[in-house]
Design an enzyme around this catalytic site. Structure first.
Site, short mmCIF file in Angstrom:
data_model
loop_
_atom_site.label_atom_id
_atom_site.label_comp_id
_atom_site.label_asym_id
_atom_site.label_seq_id
_atom_site.Cartn_x
_atom_site.Cartn_y
_atom_site.Cartn_z
N GLU A 1 39.94 12.88 -59.36
CA GLU A 1 38.92 12.79 -60.41
C GLU A 1 38.48 14.15 -60.94
OE1 GLU A 1 38.70 11.12 -57.54
OE2 GLU A 1 38.77 9.00 -58.10
N HIS B 1 29.68 2.43 -52.99
CA HIS B 1 30.32 1.83 -54.17
C HIS B 1 29.34 1.07 -55.04
CE1 HIS B 1 34.00 2.60 -51.88
NE2 HIS B 1 34.69 2.35 -52.95
C1 LIG Z 1 37.19 9.21 -55.06
C2 LIG Z 1 37.70 7.83 -55.15
N1 LIG Z 1 38.49 7.48 -56.19
C3 LIG Z 1 38.96 6.23 -56.29
C4 LIG Z 1 38.65 5.28 -55.35
C5 LIG Z 1 39.18 3.87 -55.48
N2 LIG Z 1 40.24 3.65 -54.53
C6 LIG Z 1 39.99 3.12 -53.33
S1 LIG Z 1 41.33 3.06 -52.37
C7 LIG Z 1 42.30 3.75 -53.54
C8 LIG Z 1 43.75 3.98 -53.25
C9 LIG Z 1 43.96 4.91 -52.12
O1 LIG Z 1 45.29 4.92 -51.72
P1 LIG Z 1 45.80 5.67 -50.43
O2 LIG Z 1 45.10 6.95 -50.27
O3 LIG Z 1 47.27 5.72 -50.50
O4 LIG Z 1 45.34 4.75 -49.21
P2 LIG Z 1 45.78 3.26 -48.86
O5 LIG Z 1 44.83 2.36 -49.60
O6 LIG Z 1 47.18 3.09 -49.25
O7 LIG Z 1 45.55 3.12 -47.40
C10 LIG Z 1 41.56 4.01 -54.68
C11 LIG Z 1 42.10 4.57 -55.93
C12 LIG Z 1 37.81 5.68 -54.29
N3 LIG Z 1 37.42 4.82 -53.34
N4 LIG Z 1 37.36 6.95 -54.20
#
Ligand SMILES: Cc1ncc(C[n+]2csc(CCOP(=O)(O)OP(=O)(O)O)c2C)c(N)n1
Ligand SMILES: [Mg+2]
Lengths: 461, 339
Positions: free
Chosen positions: A195, A264
Site C-alpha cells: 500500500e 478491520h
Molecule cells: C496491509 C494489508 N493489506 C491488505 C490486506 C488484505 N489481505 C488480507 S490477507 C491478504 C493476502 C495475503 O496473502 P499472503 O501473504 O500470501 O498470505 P496467505 O493468505 O496466502 O496466507 C490480503 C491482501 C490486509 N489484511 N492488510
C-alpha cells in the site's frame, strides 16, 4: 569594513559563548579560515571567515558568555582598505544596541489577530436540476460506483485504476467488476500488497499529470499509506506554491464491517477530514455515490472517497442522464423539518433515517441532513437548519473524540450559539476498539434507539 | 563483470532427513488435529457460529508443525498473520479456547474480543494473530530484539505469506535484523497465492528464499509439504539464529486447499491444481503412509488416533457453541491499564 557577527547555530538560538579565538589582531585571513569557536548548551561550532583581509580588532573577549546572536565579534580589514578609513567606534555598534530581532520580525513572531487574513469561504454549488420526467434507475451503491468509474475511464484517458485485486479478481468487493475487460490491464492494474508503495507511486503519477484512482481493499490498509496521502498528496500544491497538483482519488470501504474485529473495522472520516489539502467525501445513497465519485475523479485535488462495505448492496434511484455529476462540498437535506436537526453521513445515515421515521411517526418534525462531503464541510446548510430548529443531534460511526460531531458541535456553538435551545448531542461509535463478539460489536456501534433517545433529550421529551 | 552473491542459497538436502517413529507419530497427531479442527471451523462458519473473516490452514499443516517441533516450546516466541489457528494448536494452546474465540465467547483466548485473526498467549509466547499484512514481520524482529537484549537465548519465529513478502516493512526489518544480528527466523509460507493473486503476478522475483540477499541473510527453499524437510531446515535455521549469527529465511513451499477466507470465488486457480496437491503431496497422508509402511502402527491404531482427535475437536466445538458471550461490561475493559 566587514564585521564578523555572532552566528546562530539553530533557528532557536538566541545567545552563546565565545569559547575561543583562533586568530589574533594582525593575522591575515582568507575565506574559510576558522576564526573562533562558539558554544551553546546544545552544540559547538567553528566560525569561518567569509572575507579576506587582516584581523583589525576582536570585539568580544574569549570566554564571554551570553553573546547575543548577530552581535559583531570582530572586524576584518579588507585588502586595500586602510586602517584609518573607518574608525572602529563608529562602525561597530555597541552590542547592547544591536536589536536581537529586527522590528518587522518581532511583529511576525507575535501575530495579532488582524494580521492573519481571513480564510476564504468555500462556496458550494447546488445539485444540478434534473430534466423534467427524467428516468430513475434503481441500482446498488456497488453498481453506482462501478458505473461512475467506467464512465470516467471512458471519458478521460488519463484516468486509471490501481489496487489489490481490482483487475483479474474483479475487486475484493466487486466494485471494479468488468473494468479490466473493458479497459485492459494498462488502465486497470493489480498491485502487489504494497500500500505505501503503490499509493506513493500513484501520487507521483498524479504529479506527472495522470489521474489515478487508487483502491484500498479497505481503508484499514490505507493506513499503511497514510504518509504518502497526507505528506505527499495533500500538501503538494501548497508546498510547491501552486505548481504541482495531485489530481487523484483514494477510495475503498471505510467504517465498521461485520464481525471482523478491531484491525478491520474502523471509521477514518474524522482522520482525513482533519487535513487541509484533501477533499473528503462519504456518500450514503446510490445516486450520491455515483455523482460524487465522478466529481472526485474530475477534481484537480486529492480526494479521499470513503465508501462503506455494508452499504454496497443497498439500492437507490439514480437519474439516467448522460453525465450525472454532483457538486463536492454540498450537504443534502434528506427531509425538511422544524423541530430538530439530525446531521449524519455514510452509514450513520441509515441509523438517522430509521430514527427519523420513528420520530416523525411520534410527531417530531425532524430535519435530516446528509453531509455527503466532510471536507469542505457544508456548515451553511447545518447552521441555517439549526437556526430554524434550535436543536442538533449528530450521528456517526467513528469514535467521539475529535469526531465529525465534535466539529459540527463547535461550529454550531461558534456560529449559532444564540439559536440553540439545547446542547448539541453526539451519537457515535463507542470509545473502544471494535470487539469481535457479536453482542459486544452491537453495543460498540451506534444504533437507532440511541438516535431517537438523543433527539428526545434535546427536545426535552 | 562478475558479481558475487552475498547470500548463500542452500539447496534442499537431496537425502531426505529421516524421522524416528516417535517423531512421525507426533507430527501425525499434530497435523491431524489442525486438519480436523479447521474442517470443523469451516463447518461452524457455515452454520453462522463464526463470523467475519476465517482463514483456514488446511494444506499447510506441515509448516507450523515441523517448525514448532524444532523449536523450544515455551521459550521461543512465535508470531504470524491471520491464518493462525494451527500455530496455536501446535504450540499447545487449548483447542477449546481457540474455538471459543472463533465463536466470540467469553472462554475464548481473547475473551471473545479478538476473533479468528487475533489470539495471543503470553504463557506460550505466541504473539498473534495479526490482521495487517506484513505487520508481524517487524513485530517478530522486535521479539528477537528483546531476546537479544535480555540474553535469554530464545529465538523468534516470524511467519508471513508470499503476498506479505512484498510489503516494504519486510525489507526495513530484514536490514535491521541483519545489522543487529537478531535471533529471528523469517518463515515465508509460500502457498503460491495472496488471495486471488498468484506469486507470478505480484512478485518480480518469486524465489522468496533469496529476498534477504542484499542484506546477506541466508535463505533456504524447503518442501513445506514434507514435515521432515521442514523440521530439518528449521533446526538449522533456529540454531543459526540462536548461536548469534543473526536472521535466517526459510521459504516454505506449501499450498492452501481452501479459499483464502470463507468467501472465495476460487477462479484464480484450477481445480486440478488443488486436487494434485491433495492427492500427491498431502502432508498428513505422507506421514500416515510412512507409519503404516514402516509397521509402526496398524490401520486400527490410526483409527484410534483419529477417534481421539475427533473427540478433542468435538469437545472444543461443543464448548465454543455453549459458552456464553462475554459480559456486556467487557465492552469497556482492556482498553488501557489504569496506572
Ligand atoms: C496491509 C494489508 N493489506 C491488505 C490486506 C488484505 N489481505 C488480507 S490477507 C491478504 C493476502 C495475503 O496473502 P499472503 O501473504 O500470501 O498470505 P496467505 O493468505 O496466502 O496466507 C490480503 C491482501 C490486509 N489484511 N492488510
Ligand atoms: Mg499466500
Amino acid at each position: 569594513m566587514p564585521q564578523i557577527l555572532m552566528p546562530a547555530l539553530s533557528p532557536t538560538m538566541e545567545e552563546g559563548k565565545l569559547a575561543k579565538w583562533l586568530v589574533k589582531v594582525g593575522d591575515s585571513v582568507k575565506s574559510g579560515d576558522v576564526l573562533a569557536e562558539i558554544e551553546t548548551d546544545k552544540a559547538t561550532m567553528e566560525v569561518e571567515s567569509v572575507d579576506e583581509g587582516v584581523v583589525k580588532e576582536l570585539l568580544v573577549a574569549e570566554g564571554t558568555e551570553g553573546v547575543k546572536v548577530n552581535t559583531p565579534i570582530a572586524l576584518i580589514l579588507a585588502d586595500g582598505e586602510s586602517a584609518g578609513a573607518a574608525p572602529v567606534a563608529q562602525t561597530a555598534p555597541e552590542p547592547a544596541e544591536a536589536p536581537l530581532v529586527p522590528a518587522e520580525k518581532a511583529a511576525e513572531a507575535a501575530p495579532s489577530a488582524a494580521a492573519v487574513p481571513a480564510a476564504p469561504k468555500f462556496e458550494a454549488q447546488n445539485d444540478p436540476d434534473l430534466p423534467e420526467g427524467v428516468e430513475m434507475v434503481e441500482m446498488t451503491v456497488r453498481q453506482a460506483l462501478n458505473e461512475a468509474m467506467a464512465e470516467e475511464l471512458r471519458r478521460d484517458k488519463d484516468v486509471f485504476i490501481m489496487g489489490e485485486e481490482v483487475a483479474e479478481y474483479q475487486g475484493a468487493y466487486k466494485i471494479t467488476q468488468g473494468l479490466l475487460q473493458e479497459f485492459g490491464p494498462e488502465r486497470v492494474i493489480d498491485t502487489p500488497i504494497t500500500e505505501h508503495g503503490f499509493a506513493g507511486l500513484a501520487v507521483g503519477a498524479a504529479f506527472a499529470g495522470l489521474k489515478p484512482v487508487v483502491e484500498f481493499m479497505t481503508w484499514n490498509f490505507g493506513m499503511q499509506a497514510i504518509d504518502q496521502i497526507i505528506n505527499s498528496a495533500a500538501k503538494q500544491l501548497y508546498m510547491s506554491g501552486g505548481q504541482v497538483t495531485a489530481p487523484m482519488v483514494f477510495r475503498g470501504p471505510n467504517g465498521a464491517a461485520a464481525r471482523v474485529a478491531a484491525q478491520h473495522s474502523q471509521d477514518f472520516s474524522a482522520w482525513y477530514s482533519h487535513v487541509p489539502g484533501l477533499t473528503v467525501i462519504a456518500p450514503y445513497s446510490a445516486a450520491d455515490a455515483k455523482g460524487l465519485l465522478k466529481a472526485a475523479i474530475r477534481s484537480p485535488n486529492p480526494v479521499i472517497f470513503l465508501e462503506n462495505e455494508i452499504l454496497y448492496g443497498s439500492t437507490g434511484l439514480v437519474p439516467k442522464v448522460d453525465d450525472f455529476v454532483l457538486p463536492i462540498g454540498k450537504a443534502r437535506i434528506a427531509r425538511k423539518g422544524a423541530d430538530v436537526t439530525i446531521v449524519s453521513f455514510s452509514m450513520g445515515m441509515r441509523y438517522a433515517t430509521q430514527a427519523t421515521e420513528k420520530l416523525v411517526a411520534a410527531g417530531v418534525d425532524v430535519e435530516l441532513i446528509d453531509l455527503r462531503t466532510l471536507r469542505p464541510l457544508d456548515s451553511d446548510t447545518v447552521i441555517e437548519s439549526v437556526k430554524k430548529t434550535g436543536r442538533l443531534v449528530t450521528v456517526e460511526e467513528g469514535w467521539p473524540q475529535g469526531g465529525i460531531g465534535a466539529e459540527l458541535s463547535a461550529r454550531v456553538m461558534e456560529q449559532a450559539f444564540d439559536y440553540l435551545d439545547a446542547p448539541v448531542l453526539r451519537v457515535t461509535g463507542k470509545d473502544v476498539p471494535m470487539p469481535y463478539a457479536a453482542n459486544l460489536e452491537k453495543l460498540a456501534l451506534p444504533n437507532v434507539g440511541e438516535v431517537v433517545q438523543a433527539v428526545k433529550t434535546v427536545c426535552y421529551k | 563483470m562478475a558479481r558475487k552473491a552475498t547470500a548463500t542459497k542452500a539447496q534442499t538436502q537431496p537425502n531426505v532427513p529421516q524421522f524416528s517413529n516417535e517423531q512421525d507419530l507426533e507430527a501425525f497427531r499434530e497435523m491431524l488435529l489442525i486438519r480436523r479442527f479447521e474442517e470443523k471451523a469451516g463447518q461452524m462458519y457455515g452454520m453462522g457460529l463464526i463470523g467475519g473473516f476465517c482463514h483456514l490452514y488446511i494444506g499447510q499443516e506441515a509448516v507450523v508443525t515441523g517448525i514448532t517441533m524444532a523449536s523450544e516450546k515455551g521459550k521461543d516466541a512465535q508470531i504470524t498473520g491471520y491464518r493462525d489457528h494451527g500455530h496455536m494448536l501446535v504450540m499447545g494452546l487449548d483447542p477449546k479456547g481457540v474455538m471459543a474465540e472463533l465463536t466470540g465467547r467469553q472462554g475464548g483466548l481473547s475473551k471473545g474480543k479478538g476473533g479468528s485473526m487475533h489470539m495471543f498467549s503470553n504463557e506460550h509466547k505466541f504473539y498473534g494473530g495479526n490482521g495487517i499484512v506484513g505487520a508481524q514481520v517487524s513485530l517478530g524482529a522486535g521479539l528477537a530484539f528483546a531476546a537479544k537484549y535480555r540474553g535469554d537465548g530464545s529465538v523468534s519465529l516470524a511467519y508471513f505469506g508470499d503476498g506479505a513478502a512484498n510489503q516494504g516493512q519486510v525489507y526495513e526489518t530484514f536490514n535491521m535484523a541483519k545489522l543487529w544480528k537478531l535471533p529471528v527466523v523469517f518463515i515465508i509460507e509460500n502457498n503460491k497465492y495472496a488471495m486471488g493473486t498468484s506469486i507470478e503476478r505480484a512478485a518480480a522475483t518469486t524465489d522468496f528464499s533469496m529476498r534477504g540477499a542484499s542484506f546477506d541473510i541466508p535463505g533456504e527453499q524447503v518442501d513445506g509439504m514434507d514435515v521432515r524437510m521442514v523440521y530439518d531446515a528449521a533446526q538449522r535455521a533456529i540454531e543459526h539464529a540462536r548461536s548469534g549469527k543473526g536472521p535466517f529465511i526459510l521459504e516454505m513451499l506449501t499450498y492452501r486447499y481452501r479459499g483464502h477466507s470463507m468467501s472465495d470465488p476460487a477462479k484464480y486457480r484450477s481445480k486440478d491444481e488443488v486436487t494434485k496437491y491433495r492427492q500427491e503431496r498431502d502432508p498428513i497422508e505422507q506421514v500416515r503412509a510412512r507409519l503404516l509402511e514402516n509397521g509402526v502402527v496398524t490401520e486400527d491404531d490410526i483409527k484410534k488416533i483419529e477417534t481421539e482427535i475427533r473427540a478433542i475437536v468435538t469437545e472444543a466445538a461443543d464448548f465454543a457453541t455453549n459458552d456464553p458471550e462475554p459480559d456486556a461490561s467487557e465492552l469497556w475493559t482492556d482498553i488501557t491499564i489504569e496506572a
